[in-house]
Design an enzyme around this catalytic site. Sequence first.
Site, short mmCIF file in Angstrom:
data_model
loop_
_atom_site.label_atom_id
_atom_site.label_comp_id
_atom_site.label_asym_id
_atom_site.label_seq_id
_atom_site.Cartn_x
_atom_site.Cartn_y
_atom_site.Cartn_z
CB SER A 85 38.76 53.93 9.60
OG SER A 85 37.80 53.75 8.57
CG ASP A 249 42.13 52.34 1.45
OD1 ASP A 249 41.59 53.24 0.77
OD2 ASP A 249 41.93 52.22 2.67
CG HIS A 252 39.83 54.36 4.59
ND1 HIS A 252 40.22 53.05 4.39
CD2 HIS A 252 39.05 54.36 5.70
CE1 HIS A 252 39.69 52.28 5.32
NE2 HIS A 252 38.98 53.05 6.13
#
Length: 285
Positions: A85, A249, A252
């Site tokens: 990601s 979050d 990340h």
Amino acid sequence: MVSRTWHRVAASAAATVAVGSGAGTAGWATYRLLMSQARTARTEIGRDTTKPPEADGVYTRDCAVPERWRAGVSFDSHIMIFGDSTAAGLGCTDAEQVPGVLLARGLADATGSRIRLSTKAISGATSKGLAGQVDAMFIAGPPPDTAVILIGANDITKKHSIGRSAQRLRRAVSRLHEAGANVVVGTCPDLGSVAAIPQPLSAIVHSWSVRLARAQSAAVRASGGTAVAMGNLLGHDFRSTPEVLFSADGFHPSAAGYRLAAEHLLPAVLGALPADPLTSAATTQ
């Protein structure tokens, strides 16, 4: 998905500590502490279900909007992004924040070339998933001139074997290198820098991150690639300014975090280019 795996990390960490300190009351107390900390981390680390911005295209020096790539569109050099990601840019709200775009624009500005960007990275991927991403690359067409891989965080949160994870990365780098691509790998980030993970769990996760990054670096060098130690280069900054470098979050990177990461990757990517990028692979593929 990431937040759901911390109980596995804590259980494994507790087992590691218990073995070192002896079984019994102390080991059980350690287990309970680490599991409690995993629940705290699982609560505080958000779950980002958004899709990273679409960023593929052809970038040129000072272009405001990239040209959408399609068959017949010319380019001078092709960069392809593999990994998880963070490679895909999860946490970015705009395509211009995505690490692949930052690298493509950096290459275009430095060389004056038309840089095609393609992305094979998949959110949630571990080193085990690299084989499928490289397979997809071969199915889609010729290999890129430059391949950038960002991988490792999910290997830690899912507690995969460090040795096997490094070997999977080595095989992916070897395939890309043997196909003619210059390969740059950003090794495992320092998950101990995640503010939501308290001590002593943070120290254990940091140790695992360092061990995986070292194994990755050795594997990358052995297979003809260039390794960039992202944990060493970024860990201090992410610890000192988490409110700036982490996205909402808490796991990340933010746009600023991705920009800092790209600044460390770009010199290695530029160093991997042929002396004259205009003589690289075919330009109308």
